[in-house]
Design a protein around this motif. Structure first.
Motif, mmCIF file in Angstrom:
data_model
loop_
_atom_site.group_PDB
_atom_site.id
_atom_site.type_symbol
_atom_site.label_atom_id
_atom_site.label_comp_id
_atom_site.label_asym_id
_atom_site.label_seq_id
_atom_site.Cartn_x
_atom_site.Cartn_y
_atom_site.Cartn_z
ATOM 1 N N UNK A 7 12.070 6.339 -6.968
ATOM 2 C CA UNK A 7 11.254 7.297 -6.823
ATOM 3 C C UNK A 7 11.762 8.813 -7.335
ATOM 4 N N UNK A 8 10.811 9.609 -7.554
ATOM 5 C CA UNK A 8 11.523 10.898 -8.254
ATOM 6 C C UNK A 8 12.246 11.707 -7.645
ATOM 7 N N UNK A 29 11.467 11.067 1.550
ATOM 8 C CA UNK A 29 10.717 9.938 2.244
ATOM 9 C C UNK A 29 9.176 9.735 1.788
ATOM 10 N N UNK A 30 8.551 10.407 1.821
ATOM 11 C CA UNK A 30 7.166 10.349 1.434
ATOM 12 C C UNK A 30 6.941 10.109 0.043
ATOM 13 N N UNK A 88 5.760 6.226 -3.961
ATOM 14 C CA UNK A 88 6.136 5.273 -5.143
ATOM 15 C C UNK A 88 5.808 3.805 -4.897
ATOM 16 N N UNK A 89 5.893 3.357 -3.491
ATOM 17 C CA UNK A 89 5.617 1.896 -3.274
ATOM 18 C C UNK A 89 4.100 1.500 -3.309
ATOM 19 N N UNK A 90 3.405 2.645 -3.139
ATOM 20 C CA UNK A 90 1.811 2.428 -3.338
ATOM 21 C C UNK A 90 1.524 1.948 -4.614
ATOM 22 N N UNK A 91 2.557 2.222 -5.701
ATOM 23 C CA UNK A 91 2.049 2.156 -7.125
ATOM 24 C C UNK A 91 2.450 0.580 -7.415
ATOM 25 N N UNK A 138 2.883 -5.726 -6.182
ATOM 26 C CA UNK A 138 3.460 -6.510 -5.368
ATOM 27 C C UNK A 138 3.387 -5.910 -3.698
ATOM 28 N N UNK A 139 3.573 -4.798 -3.674
ATOM 29 C CA UNK A 139 3.453 -4.053 -2.478
ATOM 30 C C UNK A 139 1.973 -3.963 -1.906
ATOM 31 N N UNK A 140 1.295 -3.354 -2.699
ATOM 32 C CA UNK A 140 -0.194 -3.548 -2.459
ATOM 33 C C UNK A 140 -0.986 -4.531 -2.094
ATOM 34 N N UNK A 141 -0.325 -5.890 -2.576
ATOM 35 C CA UNK A 141 -0.968 -7.037 -2.279
ATOM 36 C C UNK A 141 -0.612 -7.520 -0.869
ATOM 37 N N UNK A 142 0.449 -6.944 -0.391
ATOM 38 C CA UNK A 142 0.869 -7.141 0.964
ATOM 39 C C UNK A 142 0.059 -6.172 2.048
#
Length: 355
Positions: free
Chosen positions: A198-199, A203-204, A209-212, A215-219
């Motif tokens: 993350x840059x 926290x936000x 960054x996780x939204x990019x 593998x996370x979006x699939x969950x």
């Protein structure tokens, strides 16, 4: 009985705090929801928490001064242009429109009342519960707790200005999972989650960054929700925090309290809770995805000798760390709701009264 119906004598250990507190929150609440750089301003909320934990007027006034000065909490940016029932949606996530969004919600609250304004706008706001690392939810929860329409408008404006959501889940996605803790822990099997970058430390920004990550979006959207969904994520959040005592997991515990406060005034609280749990999943990677303690160990901790509640509360009130006030108050309230003694254990640990 709702907290709004209780007398000051029932709400605060020092009944004389009620009127000064109301004036103080109205004063500090005029400032922005964030201070440089994009950090959540906890002050309007933790003043209420401190008062309910026993702080008197002098301590609250002193703390407000310390907090505002030490964090250089600004006022919102100058207004840009008025917003209406359609255009406010185009200002979502635009911090420079905080003043405009506040003014829009002030008008909406004046027209509908605070609770109805929340109910009508939550379908839009709920997917963006990551706003200011979920502190938009925090401010709204405390505003609802206080039955404070001025703060409700400020909270909705803050949430909207800092709105952060994940892209829409595909319509073909099947919600086929019931256990939020198991879904969280299954992330430990995905190698890519161990190399997230993350840059900044915010926290936000980590949540974003996780939204990019595909593998996370699939969950996302995999949890089946229903009336009991908050009751399913609450013990998972508590176990995660008890095992890590981490800054990130702290927000999972307090966030469950905030969800409980907001739930009675919205139509689909389980949907908001699902979006919130997905934020917790994103932050789980930030703490290295540790396992949670075994149930037997959690039960051992529940049996630990503890200081008196008043000692825990006093330690929180004496602290200048807003997360001490927030965690201890939420832990006490969640203990009252659930009867789970582990909440008192983590509260005592947070303020350094037990190891």
């Amino acid at each position: 009985m709702s907290s709004a119906a209780l007398s000051p004598e029932r709400l605060y250990a020092d009944a004389a705090v009620a009127e000064p507190l109301k004036a103080l929150i109205a004063k500090v609440g005029q400032r922005s929801g964030e201070f440089p750089v994009c950090l959540a301003n906890h002050l309007p909320m933790v003043l209420e928490a401190m008062a309910r934990l026993g702080a008197g007027p002098e301590r609250l006034e002193a703390y407000a001064g310390i907090y505002t000065a030490s964090h250089s909490v600004p006022f919102p940016p100058a207004p840009v242009a008025p917003l209406d029932a359609e255009s406010w949606r185009f200002a979502l996530g635009r911090r420079e429109r905080e003043a405009d969004l506040r003014r829009f919600f002030e008008g909406l609250v004046a027209e509908l009342g605070g609770a109805e304004a929340v109910r009508q706008t939550m379908p839009v706001l709920a997917p963006g519960v990551a706003a200011s690392a979920t502190h938009g939810l925090m401010r709204l929860a405390y505003a609802v707790l206080r039955a404070d329409d001025r703060e409700i408008a400020a909270a909705l404006g803050y949430w909207a200005a800092t709105y952060l959501c994940y892209e829409d889940v595909p319509a073909s996605r099947i919600a086929d999972l019931d256990d939020p803790l198991a879904h969280l822990l299954s992330m430990r099997d995905e190698p890519s989650f161990y190399g997230v970058e993350a840059p900044t430390h915010l926290l936000w920004k980590w949540i974003e960054a996780m939204g990019h990550m595909q593998e996370f979006r699939d969950r996302l959207g995999r949890m089946r929700v229903g009336p009991d969904f908050l009751d399913r994520i609450r013990p998972a959040a508590l176990a995660l925090y008890a095992g890590t005592m981490s800054f990130e997991a702290l927000h999972a515990v307090t966030g469950c309290h905030w969800l409980r406060l907001v739930s009675p005034v919205i139509d689909a609280p389980q949907t908001l809770a699902r979006h919130f749990w997905e934020v917790v999943m994103a932050l789980y990677t930030k703490i290295g995805m540790p396992p949670v303690p075994a149930p037997e160990l959690l039960d051992e901790w529940r049996s630990l000798p503890l200081p008196d509640d008043r000692a825990i509360a006093a330690a929180a009130v004496a602290s200048d760390d807003e997360h001490d006030h927030s965690l201890v108050f939420s832990a006490f309230e969640e203990f009252r709701y659930t009867g789970d003694r582990l909440y008192k254990v983590v509260a005592a640990r947070r303020v350094g009264l037990i190891a």
